[in-house]
Design an enzyme around this catalytic site. Sequence first.
Site, short mmCIF file in Angstrom:
data_model
loop_
_atom_site.label_atom_id
_atom_site.label_comp_id
_atom_site.label_asym_id
_atom_site.label_seq_id
_atom_site.Cartn_x
_atom_site.Cartn_y
_atom_site.Cartn_z
N HIS A 189 37.99 39.97 36.70
CA HIS A 189 38.10 40.68 35.43
C HIS A 189 38.14 39.72 34.25
CE1 HIS A 189 39.03 44.19 37.90
NE2 HIS A 189 38.30 44.76 36.97
N ARG A 296 37.68 50.40 29.65
CA ARG A 296 38.68 50.05 30.67
C ARG A 296 40.07 50.11 30.04
NH1 ARG A 296 34.42 46.03 32.25
NH2 ARG A 296 34.05 46.25 34.48
N ARG A 332 37.82 55.66 30.73
CA ARG A 332 38.24 55.60 32.13
C ARG A 332 39.75 55.54 32.18
NH1 ARG A 332 36.78 50.69 36.11
NH2 ARG A 332 38.39 49.61 34.93
N GLU A 431 32.59 53.71 43.47
CA GLU A 431 32.77 52.27 43.68
C GLU A 431 33.42 51.96 45.02
OE1 GLU A 431 35.19 50.69 40.50
OE2 GLU A 431 36.51 52.42 40.47
N ASN A 454 30.72 46.43 40.87
CA ASN A 454 31.62 45.29 41.14
C ASN A 454 32.48 45.56 42.37
OD1 ASN A 454 30.60 44.46 38.71
ND2 ASN A 454 32.40 45.08 37.54
N ASP A 455 33.08 46.76 42.38
CA ASP A 455 33.91 47.11 43.53
C ASP A 455 33.07 47.61 44.69
OD1 ASP A 455 36.61 46.49 42.94
OD2 ASP A 455 36.54 48.01 41.37
N ARG A 465 36.08 40.09 45.41
CA ARG A 465 35.29 39.74 44.23
C ARG A 465 35.90 38.58 43.44
NH1 ARG A 465 36.01 45.14 40.47
NH2 ARG A 465 35.93 43.84 38.63
N CYS A 502 27.77 51.06 35.74
CA CYS A 502 28.59 50.37 34.74
C CYS A 502 29.14 49.05 35.28
CB CYS A 502 29.71 51.27 34.22
SG CYS A 502 30.87 51.73 35.49
#
Length: 560
Positions: A189, A296, A332, A431, A454-455, A465, A502
Amino acid sequence: MKVLKGTSVSMGISIGRIKKIQKPKLQIKKKKINESEVDDEILRFEESVKNVINEVDNLIENIQHSQDNKDILTTHKMILKDPEFSKNVKNLISQELMSLEFAIKTHFTDIIEIFNKMENDYYSERSSDYEDVAYRLLRQVLDHEDINLDDLEEDSILILENITPSLVTKVFSKNIRGLCTEKGSKNSHSSIIARSLNLPMIVNAPNLMNSCEEGNQIILNGNNGNIYISPEKDVLEKFHKQYEEEKKQKKALLKLKDKQNLTKDGKHIKLMSNIEIPEEVEQVKNVNSEGIGLFRTEFLFMDSDEAPSEQKQFEIYHKIALKCEPHPVIIRTIDLGGDKLSRALNIEHEINPNLGCRGIRISLKHENLFKKQIKAILRANEKGNVKIMFPMISCVAEIKKAKNIIAECKAELTKEKIAFNDKLEIGAMIEIPSAAITSDMIAKECDFLSIGTNDLVQYTLAVDRDNPSVTEYYQPSHQSVLRLIQMTIKNAHQENVKVAICGEMASEKKYIELLIGMGIDELSVSPGRLLMIKNEILQTDFLKAKKMDEKIFRSLNEVE
Ligand code: PEP
Ligand code: MG
């Protein structure tokens, strides 16, 4: 001149002066616990020791050290594994009722004092090993950071061992030129935020801290991850030229700002932005983004001791919604957990946080907190351009539960005579592989879907990650991931539901043609990369990309 190699997080050249950020001093206060807390403290102790031993093992195995360094690390491991150490700390907790932090401090202070008093140099020097082990352990236990950022200059490039997401946002506001860390990975992140803020950053550069001297010149080449410390004159000149060249290219990309996001054959791909902090909205506006595809919101909860109130959240969401109108703002709900921790929520320490209570699971567990966020979103939707999205959905039942809670929030707001917009579009993040596989059912309950690659990559390929030692296994274009994306798009389209990407895959030039060919409707990317991605869309032919993908999938599906 020294040249080091790291992993590039954001592209571009950055030239500046080294500002080393050293380990912060850890403040431990005397604290007593209740008898009922003893077992939990002991468990926390055992986990922390295990984690620090793993950390030391990792250092020994993966980083090139001199033999001396390896010997020191091996000594640290022995200190941590010493049964006397464990027995003593456990006794201080269970018999003296000391908090874990205070018990560790007491144990090591006593030992360090004994060593310091010894007249023999060899033994007195050993005290620094104990200090180091105490520091590692306390840092793990406290999971905290308190760094003085007062003396940063405009040309500072920060050099750190590692950096947390909240510290990236903090240093960004200080107008520095770049960041470079010894640890870290491209998709953590912290890296995502740096990329989104267009802040030059290189991570995972072994030996960085020892190679840098405060105040010396440094060049970060974000295009290949090279770091030049105290560069020679000709190298400096070469990079100054390249820097000016890149500035020109950025200017050229700015000309695309007003163009529509159409492929060569006229298919509209909606191009939106991801944001982490409200300040980023300016940048979103500057590049004419078609809205915010991912806000986020957990970052609002991460850097304070208290969760923001419903009113505070309403004000933030409302302001952003008005600024972006008529474009959508997809909010989100909090995705805390994993590497995003919050003091305000006092989330319990978990052995495997990425597989633990994260995202929607936390919201469903803390219903009051969830309701405050939902009510703030419902109220902020004055103009009808706000949408809500849930992270870490693993099955349709979670969406149904969240929808029931939204219905309760609406009823409560009505009862309290507080104005809100009854129409609120609902979306799920795809995800987790189970969500992609059941995306037909999830799409039936949603107005839109957004794939968090990403996830999705992390969970599909079982690859952390954030762990630099497994970067080679983190493959967004692995056929399993592509199949899950394809499956999600197909299932959603059957329900007339639009799908966005995204995750960071959408911010990478090389995947754009592939994703467009698969039929993706929308992309949400770091604002700093939006114009570069727009340039890719403008150069892609949808029908050609579709044919190319059909061929790729045929070959992927063939048995070798
Ligand atoms: C993702 O997982 O792709 C995503 C967009 O969410 P985050 O990076 O915040 O986990
Ligand atoms: Mg995610």
